[in-house]
Write a protein that holds these residues in place. Structure first.
Motif, PDB file in Angstrom:
ATOM      1  N   ARG A 305       4.724  52.044 -24.456  1.00  0.00           N
ATOM      2  CA  ARG A 305       3.862  52.301 -25.611  1.00  0.00           C
ATOM      3  C   ARG A 305       4.463  53.306 -26.592  1.00  0.00           C
ATOM      4  O   ARG A 305       3.744  53.923 -27.364  1.00  0.00           O
ATOM      5  CB  ARG A 305       2.495  52.781 -25.144  1.00  0.00           C
ATOM      6  CG  ARG A 305       1.779  51.776 -24.229  1.00  0.00           C
ATOM      7  CD  ARG A 305       0.293  52.017 -24.193  1.00  0.00           C
ATOM      8  NE  ARG A 305      -0.347  51.169 -23.190  1.00  0.00           N
ATOM      9  CZ  ARG A 305      -1.598  50.745 -23.266  1.00  0.00           C
ATOM     10  NH1 ARG A 305      -2.348  51.064 -24.302  1.00  0.00           N
ATOM     11  NH2 ARG A 305      -2.129  50.000 -22.311  1.00  0.00           N
ATOM     12  N   ASP A 306       5.767  53.437 -26.605  1.00  0.00           N
ATOM     13  CA  ASP A 306       6.408  54.331 -27.560  1.00  0.00           C
ATOM     14  C   ASP A 306       6.295  53.781 -28.979  1.00  0.00           C
ATOM     15  O   ASP A 306       6.273  52.567 -29.190  1.00  0.00           O
ATOM     16  CB  ASP A 306       7.888  54.507 -27.225  1.00  0.00           C
ATOM     17  CG  ASP A 306       8.106  55.329 -25.965  1.00  0.00           C
ATOM     18  OD1 ASP A 306       7.103  55.771 -25.364  1.00  0.00           O
ATOM     19  OD2 ASP A 306       9.281  55.520 -25.578  1.00  0.00           O
ATOM     20  N   SER A 307       6.258  54.686 -29.943  1.00  0.00           N
ATOM     21  CA  SER A 307       6.306  54.346 -31.376  1.00  0.00           C
ATOM     22  C   SER A 307       5.337  53.228 -31.746  1.00  0.00           C
ATOM     23  O   SER A 307       5.731  52.182 -32.275  1.00  0.00           O
ATOM     24  CB  SER A 307       7.734  53.946 -31.773  1.00  0.00           C
ATOM     25  OG  SER A 307       8.663  54.953 -31.443  1.00  0.00           O
ATOM     26  N   PRO A 308       4.039  53.404 -31.507  1.00  0.00           N
ATOM     27  CA  PRO A 308       3.057  52.351 -31.834  1.00  0.00           C
ATOM     28  C   PRO A 308       3.000  52.069 -33.329  1.00  0.00           C
ATOM     29  O   PRO A 308       3.200  52.954 -34.165  1.00  0.00           O
ATOM     30  CB  PRO A 308       1.743  52.920 -31.321  1.00  0.00           C
ATOM     31  CG  PRO A 308       1.951  54.400 -31.279  1.00  0.00           C
ATOM     32  CD  PRO A 308       3.390  54.603 -30.943  1.00  0.00           C
ATOM     33  N   ILE A 309       2.730  50.811 -33.668  1.00  0.00           N
ATOM     34  CA  ILE A 309       2.684  50.336 -35.054  1.00  0.00           C
ATOM     35  C   ILE A 309       1.245  49.985 -35.410  1.00  0.00           C
ATOM     36  O   ILE A 309       0.609  49.182 -34.716  1.00  0.00           O
ATOM     37  CB  ILE A 309       3.597  49.107 -35.229  1.00  0.00           C
ATOM     38  CG1 ILE A 309       5.058  49.491 -34.948  1.00  0.00           C
ATOM     39  CG2 ILE A 309       3.460  48.517 -36.623  1.00  0.00           C
ATOM     40  CD1 ILE A 309       5.956  48.309 -34.681  1.00  0.00           C
ATOM     41  N   ASN A 310       0.731  50.563 -36.471  1.00  0.00           N
ATOM     42  CA  ASN A 310      -0.652  50.341 -36.870  1.00  0.00           C
ATOM     43  C   ASN A 310      -0.764  49.033 -37.655  1.00  0.00           C
ATOM     44  O   ASN A 310      -0.438  48.968 -38.836  1.00  0.00           O
ATOM     45  CB  ASN A 310      -1.139  51.512 -37.728  1.00  0.00           C
ATOM     46  CG  ASN A 310      -2.644  51.463 -37.961  1.00  0.00           C
ATOM     47  OD1 ASN A 310      -3.257  50.394 -37.927  1.00  0.00           O
ATOM     48  ND2 ASN A 310      -3.237  52.614 -38.189  1.00  0.00           N
ATOM     49  N   LEU A 311      -1.232  47.993 -36.979  1.00  0.00           N
ATOM     50  CA  LEU A 311      -1.345  46.685 -37.632  1.00  0.00           C
ATOM     51  C   LEU A 311      -2.433  46.672 -38.707  1.00  0.00           C
ATOM     52  O   LEU A 311      -2.329  45.920 -39.682  1.00  0.00           O
ATOM     53  CB  LEU A 311      -1.645  45.598 -36.598  1.00  0.00           C
ATOM     54  CG  LEU A 311      -0.502  45.193 -35.677  1.00  0.00           C
ATOM     55  CD1 LEU A 311      -0.979  44.146 -34.688  1.00  0.00           C
ATOM     56  CD2 LEU A 311       0.675  44.662 -36.467  1.00  0.00           C
ATOM     57  N   ILE A 312      -3.454  47.483 -38.539  1.00  0.00           N
ATOM     58  CA  ILE A 312      -4.537  47.485 -39.513  1.00  0.00           C
ATOM     59  C   ILE A 312      -4.049  48.029 -40.855  1.00  0.00           C
ATOM     60  O   ILE A 312      -4.393  47.498 -41.918  1.00  0.00           O
ATOM     61  CB  ILE A 312      -5.726  48.313 -39.000  1.00  0.00           C
ATOM     62  CG1 ILE A 312      -6.264  47.701 -37.691  1.00  0.00           C
ATOM     63  CG2 ILE A 312      -6.834  48.372 -40.041  1.00  0.00           C
ATOM     64  CD1 ILE A 312      -6.722  46.263 -37.810  1.00  0.00           C
TER      65      ILE A 312
END
Length: 374
Positions: A305-312
């Protein structure tokens, strides 16, 4: 409701049917013909009717195509993925000792953003879709979110503890919008055992009631027998209970630390179950699949779960960074650097890192530790 899905899948074209393992791979010209028939509101051609009969034993030839097939268009986005998993909510009505989620807050996106997220996944090509939690069936938006994914032509799998499956609203939803699979975790063959592992009074009663209801409704159910120190003595009874319901099952005993690196879960591990997994042979996570948390943040998988990307906020284009993020997490660093027997390792690098952060004994995840104990 439709009987099968026709869809691009990466560089191929496939036809699939919920609850069935058999799939039909289509030449691009045949997919193109079905897309044209769908655009003109035509009927299912005879050749596809023959293929459907052979694969699934159903009759589709000559029927209006929109009555029986979802023909999905190729993605026009710069980002395409065929598989995704989604924690609709981390909240759960059980408090299992072995759970890989350290905390289970009941929080997530509002329904409008949930539906927007699902539309994004559809548009980027996701066809194989897993809804998990926490316990997904307790989320107040589960039914409308599930219907959105199903109507979009996704092969939906639901991971659940089964405790809500007896509810009429859910059984009615699944009768009309059949899932590809419902995977139910089973924690014991008696109230004393299951309630102890889940730390929840009445857990066994509600979960078993859900399994009975799902079996009675002929839903596509597979049970996962979660093997821990609490229930290993009841394993034979658990198998017999599932068989008596006419359901298939698999067994899982590789208890892991939480994905944040806490090792308290390992106290439930049955030592004889350690090291039973297959040799790790690579993983496409981050390249052909990804995971989304309850707030719309995408990562390579549930563990990495490193560097999560905000899809919203970023939209699908944010996932252009994901393959690179995944590749970094798969590098053998730390205690795994220079390992001479990595080709026969049984855990991926993100999982190994979680074990290392939890200061778990090597024997729980590493061949070096297993050799020391023999």
């Amino acid at each position: 409701m439709y009987q099968a899905i026709v869809s691009p899948q990466e560089s191929k074209f496939v036809a699939v049917r919920a609850g069935q393992q058999a799939a039909i791979q289509l030449p691009s010209a045949y997919y193109g013909e079905l897309a044209e028939v769908a655009d003109s509101d035509g009927v299912v051609p005879d050749w596809f009717g023959v293929a459907a009969r052979q694969a699934w034993g159903i009759e589709l030839a000559g029927r209006p195509i929109h009555d029986v097939l979802v023909v999905r268009a190729p993605s026009v986005l710069s980002v395409t993925y065929s598989r995704a998993s989604w924690e609709i909510n981390k909240g759960c009505n059980f408090s299992c000792e072995h759970c890989y989620l350290e905390q289970r807050p009941f929080a997530g996106l509002p329904l409008t953003d949930k539906l927007r997220l699902l539309d994004m996944l559809r548009d980027m090509g996701v066809i194989w879709f897993e809804i998990t939690g926490g316990e997904p069936l307790i989320d107040q938006d589960f039914v409308p979110a599930y219907k959105r994914a199903h109507t979009a032509g996704m092969m939906v799998e639901i991971l659940t503890n089964g405790s809500r499956l007896y509810r009429d609203d859910l059984l009615e939803t699944f009768a009309v919008h059949r899932p590809h699979k419902i995977t139910i975790s089973m924690y014991g063959a008696s109230p004393e055992t299951a309630d102890a592992l889940t730390q929840t009074r009445g857990a066994f009663k509600s979960a078993y009631r859900g399994m009975v209801a799902a079996a009675g409704a002929s839903l596509p159910v597979e049970v996962t027998l979660i093997i821990t120190k609490h229930n290993v003595e009841e394993l034979g009874e658990m198998r017999a209970m599932v068989r008596d319901l006419g359901l298939s099952f698999k067994e899982y005993g590789s208890i892991s630390p939480t994905y944040t690196g806490k090792g308290s879960t390992l106290a439930t591990q049955v030592p004889s179950m350690v090291g039973k997994s297959d040799i790790f042979q690579g993983c496409p996570a981050g390249h052909t699949s990804f995971h989304v948390d309850p707030h719309g943040f995408a990562t390579m998988c549930k563990v990495g779960r490193d560097s999560p990307i905000n899809l919203i906020s970023e939209g699908p284009e944010g996932l252009l960074r994901l393959p690179g993020i995944a590749d970094v997490q798969m590098l053998r660093t730390g205690g795994c650097s220079g390992c001479k027997i990595s080709s026969t390792c049984r855990v991926c690098r993100p999982m190994a890192r979680v074990y290392q952060e939890a200061k778990a004994p090597l024997s729980h995840y590493c061949q070096h530790g297993m050799k020391e104990e023999t």
